[in-house]
Design a protein around this motif. Structure first.
Motif, mmCIF file in Angstrom:
data_model
loop_
_atom_site.group_PDB
_atom_site.id
_atom_site.type_symbol
_atom_site.label_atom_id
_atom_site.label_comp_id
_atom_site.label_asym_id
_atom_site.label_seq_id
_atom_site.Cartn_x
_atom_site.Cartn_y
_atom_site.Cartn_z
ATOM 1 N N GLU A 65 -36.534 -18.782 4.514
ATOM 2 C CA GLU A 65 -36.716 -18.676 6.209
ATOM 3 C C GLU A 65 -35.922 -19.995 6.754
ATOM 4 N N LYS A 66 -36.327 -21.151 6.076
ATOM 5 C CA LYS A 66 -35.825 -22.460 6.784
ATOM 6 C C LYS A 66 -34.483 -22.429 6.756
ATOM 7 N N THR A 67 -33.936 -21.982 5.671
ATOM 8 C CA THR A 67 -32.487 -22.245 5.649
ATOM 9 C C THR A 67 -31.616 -21.145 6.645
ATOM 10 N N LEU A 68 -32.219 -19.981 7.008
ATOM 11 C CA LEU A 68 -31.794 -19.071 7.617
ATOM 12 C C LEU A 68 -31.838 -19.487 9.084
ATOM 13 N N LYS A 69 -32.892 -20.411 9.347
ATOM 14 C CA LYS A 69 -32.994 -21.042 10.692
ATOM 15 C C LYS A 69 -32.297 -22.020 10.791
ATOM 16 N N ALA A 70 -32.041 -22.815 9.825
ATOM 17 C CA ALA A 70 -31.177 -23.788 9.988
ATOM 18 C C ALA A 70 -29.718 -23.407 10.399
ATOM 19 N N LEU A 71 -29.615 -22.207 9.813
ATOM 20 C CA LEU A 71 -27.942 -21.647 10.123
ATOM 21 C C LEU A 71 -27.748 -20.934 11.165
ATOM 22 N N GLN A 72 -29.235 -20.781 11.871
ATOM 23 C CA GLN A 72 -29.159 -19.928 13.206
ATOM 24 C C GLN A 72 -29.068 -18.545 12.808
ATOM 25 N N PHE A 73 -29.538 -18.061 11.826
ATOM 26 C CA PHE A 73 -29.346 -16.461 11.463
ATOM 27 C C PHE A 73 -30.583 -15.833 12.372
ATOM 28 N N ILE A 74 -31.708 -16.623 12.247
ATOM 29 C CA ILE A 74 -32.954 -16.050 12.978
ATOM 30 C C ILE A 74 -33.557 -17.260 13.651
ATOM 31 N N ASN A 75 -34.617 -16.840 14.573
ATOM 32 C CA ASN A 75 -35.144 -17.904 15.627
ATOM 33 C C ASN A 75 -36.635 -18.217 14.596
#
Length: 75
Positions: A65-75
């Protein structure tokens, strides 16, 4: 960040938060520093990186989840 296809921009000082940082293999130090600086990994409550410990499902899900947020795929 390697996982984004960009060069790693790791600050080795990010490893100093782990009491067992000396045991992190040289080949992975830049990547560990990068994801620690991004807040993707926090370490254990005792301040170690826990090199030999396997991640639980909850820990893996949190890192994802933190990786996806860092990649701006999710908020």
């Amino acid at each position: 960040m390697k996982y984004t296809g960009k060069e790693l921009n790791a600050d080795p000082a990010a490893l100093s938060k782990f009491i067992d940082a000396a045991g992190i293999p040289d080949w992975s130090k830049d990547a560990v520093a990068e994801i620690a600086a991004e807040g993707i990994i926090q370490g254990t409550p005792d301040g170690s990186f826990a090199l030999q410990k396997l991640a639980t499902r909850a820990e893996a899900a949190t890192m994802l989840e933190k990786t996806l947020k860092a990649l701006q795929f999710i908020n």
